[in-house]
Design a protein around this motif. Structure first.
Motif, PDB file in Angstrom:
ATOM      1  N   GLY A  85       0.776  -1.222   0.000  1.00  0.00           N
ATOM      2  CA  GLY A  85       0.000   0.000   0.000  1.00  0.00           C
ATOM      3  C   GLY A  85       0.810   1.276   0.000  1.00  0.00           C
ATOM      4  N   GLN A 107       1.255   1.093  -4.335  1.00  0.00           N
ATOM      5  CA  GLN A 107       0.234   0.297  -5.014  1.00  0.00           C
ATOM      6  C   GLN A 107      -1.049   0.296  -4.192  1.00  0.00           C
ATOM      7  OE1 GLN A 107       2.723  -3.257  -5.101  1.00  0.00           O
ATOM      8  NE2 GLN A 107       2.721  -3.162  -7.333  1.00  0.00           N
ATOM      9  N   SER A 108      -2.179   0.254  -4.866  1.00  0.00           N
ATOM     10  CA  SER A 108      -3.463   0.298  -4.168  1.00  0.00           C
ATOM     11  C   SER A 108      -3.745  -1.017  -3.445  1.00  0.00           C
ATOM     12  CB  SER A 108      -4.591   0.594  -5.148  1.00  0.00           C
ATOM     13  OG  SER A 108      -4.923  -0.560  -5.894  1.00  0.00           O
ATOM     14  N   THR A 139      -6.588  -2.355  -3.438  1.00  0.00           N
ATOM     15  CA  THR A 139      -7.452  -3.121  -4.338  1.00  0.00           C
ATOM     16  C   THR A 139      -6.607  -4.084  -5.163  1.00  0.00           C
ATOM     17  OG1 THR A 139      -9.015  -1.302  -4.461  1.00  0.00           O
ATOM     18  CG2 THR A 139      -9.140  -2.952  -6.210  1.00  0.00           C
TER      19      THR A 139
END
Length: 111
Positions: free
Chosen positions: A46, A49-50, A52
């Motif tokens: 996180g 990068q997301s 999700t």
């Protein structure tokens, strides 16, 4: 356990997701997994990068490794929750050392 035994295990095509850790170690970890017959995906936990994307990676992975000292508590909680939901094995690592990672990978081949 001898180092020879550690070097001979086969991941048999398992896709390993590594969450967190140090960016400079990723290429080495990828090589370690691929030399033992596995696939490798990395998520930074996180930072850039997301989360999700973490869920998408985890859904495809056969197992997840994460170094507890090099990933946020939020990411650790998310990984554990997702692993339980998708019934994926996960290995929290107390060290980013090659021995700890190799041992965790090898343990996946005996389960």
């Amino acid at each position: 356990m001898s180092s020879q035994a550690t070097d001979t295990f086969d991941l048999s095509g398992r896709l390993i997701l590594y969450v967190g850790g140090r960016h400079q170690h990723v290429a080495h970890l990828r090589r370690l997994v691929e030399e033992r017959g596995g696939g490798f995906v990395h998520h930074d936990g996180g930072v850039e990068q997301s989360m999700t994307k973490l869920a998408n990676h985890l859904e495809r992975a056969d197992a997840v490794l994460f170094p507890v000292g090099c990933v946020s508590h939020q990411a650790q909680s998310k990984v554990k929750d997702l692993c339980r939901r998708f019934e994926k094995p996960f290995k929290p690592l107390r060290s980013t050392g090659i021995g700890a990672i190799t041992q965790a990978l090898e343990s996946l081949t005996t389960n």
